[in-house]
Design a protein around this motif. Sequence first.
Motif, short mmCIF file in Angstrom:
data_model
loop_
_atom_site.label_atom_id
_atom_site.label_comp_id
_atom_site.label_asym_id
_atom_site.label_seq_id
_atom_site.Cartn_x
_atom_site.Cartn_y
_atom_site.Cartn_z
N LEU A 1 32.56 37.83 40.88
CA LEU A 1 33.77 38.62 41.05
C LEU A 1 33.88 39.73 40.02
CD1 LEU A 1 36.22 35.72 41.93
CD2 LEU A 1 35.29 37.45 43.48
N SER A 2 33.25 39.55 38.87
CA SER A 2 33.32 40.58 37.83
C SER A 2 32.53 41.83 38.20
CB SER A 2 32.79 40.03 36.50
OG SER A 2 31.37 39.89 36.52
N ILE A 3 31.56 41.71 39.13
CA ILE A 3 30.79 42.89 39.56
C ILE A 3 31.10 43.27 41.01
CG2 ILE A 3 28.94 42.52 37.89
CD1 ILE A 3 27.20 41.51 40.26
N ASP A 4 32.19 42.71 41.56
CA ASP A 4 32.64 43.15 42.88
C ASP A 4 33.50 44.39 42.66
OD1 ASP A 4 33.12 43.29 45.59
OD2 ASP A 4 34.81 41.89 45.53
N LEU A 5 32.83 45.53 42.57
CA LEU A 5 33.45 46.78 42.14
C LEU A 5 33.27 47.86 43.19
CD1 LEU A 5 32.03 46.44 38.53
CD2 LEU A 5 34.47 46.34 39.12
N ILE A 6 33.79 49.05 42.88
CA ILE A 6 33.65 50.19 43.79
C ILE A 6 33.06 51.36 43.04
CG2 ILE A 6 35.52 49.46 45.30
CD1 ILE A 6 37.09 51.87 43.83
#
Length: 490
Positions: free
Chosen positions: A47-52
């Motif tokens: 979740l920490s690298i679920d980015l845009i």
Amino acid sequence: MRQMKTPLFSGLLEHANRNPIQFHIPGHKKGMGMHPAFREFIGENALSIDLINIAPLDDLHHPKAMIKDAQELAAEAFGADHTFFSVQGTSGAIMAMIMATCSPGDKIIVPRNVHKSVMSAIIFAGAVPIFIHPAMDERLGISHGITVKAVQKALEAHPDAAALLVINPTYFGIAGDLREIVRTAHNYEIPVLVDEAHGVHIHFHEELPISAMQAGADMAATSVHKLGGSLTQTSILNVREGLVDVDRVKTVMSMLTTTSTSYIFLASLDMARQHLALNGRLLTEQAMKLADKARNMINDIPRIYCVGREILGKPATFAMDPTKLLIHVRDLGITGWEVENWLRDKYNIEVEMSDLYNVLCFVTAGDTDETIQALVNALRDLSVEFAHVQAEEKPTISLPNIPMLSTTPRDAFYAETETVPLNEAAGRVITEFIMVYPPGIPIFLPGEVITEENIAYIRENIRVGLPVQGPEDETLKTIKVVKRQTAISG
């Protein structure tokens, strides 16, 4: 040494470690705004690298930093001039290949056993498909690839074609003489597009079929998630300069790609590329040894046949990928679909696909001696359980003829339609797709003339429980056809 780098994944980790306060999407804000049970299952790291595409993380639509570096490393690994990451799966990459080379009215030469994404792209592009009949294997009840001779014949008849599309290897791991097919098309200055959905690993081992880039093809949609270790939905589009306009490919890829690209997906492509570049030969070697071990044991089981290198030697069976276990069960007197369900119910084994006569299993470096032995033990038990079935009860192999194309798929798709019972549809022009999925190879395409033979084939697939799909009427009792126009009387 360059292939050891992982610019995209490493950049994401550095950003996550800075732990910035986020006032941007995704709204779950590192998982804190989502269902706690799902957050706990997925985990904080993911979740920490679920980015845009915020500025520090580059942008897939206009890459200038870490994504650009990752794509350049992938191009180097696969022998391409340019590589584009796809988060729309191989289907998205296939559509981009076709839409970047074909304009409305352009001809494209394609095998009839193409994936539905090819025909979807042809409809979007407004192109006209020129079908090559794939070589049919009457013994196994499957289609192979296309031959050099068939390609030459098609090119002689249609030297103005905008592109030639080839499947390499097929879903079942069989390949034609791709290098010679490419050479033949290039004699006409026609670009070769390759559906390489099931061949990401072949580039990394000399005993496997030659890859698209090794054969000199112009573009290849290569699925990394299927057999290359990345996350589901991730693929690449490899491009060679010359007969293809790379800038147009970029434009079309951007048109077909979501602006909310998943960085988890992109990072998995970066890491899979590194793993393949550094360890691909070893990983493939392991898979090949396990698959050959399985094949030898399966072929000792009465009335079950696992296809091997003996299939080679004909124009359409020039090379094969032995990590695909095509297990022919016709001699048991039952269908592949029944075997798939039996394996699921009795042994908790899931296969890749089944059809009327076969089941298909993929072996990768993710397998072990234990998983292989579990499959073999199950098939031994299967052979014993169905030993009572007499030979005369075996289903007979039949493959329907390819229907005649009456109008372009695009014209049929957008035509005024009417709904008719399937049983009364012979002679009409279909406006829908009908296919068995997987693998997603159409029985009917929009624009083809419906025949009694193909209606019977659909009924047989439904009768044995195979997943026939495509029409709006999921029961397949009715289908949509081009509406007949009545004459206007004075």
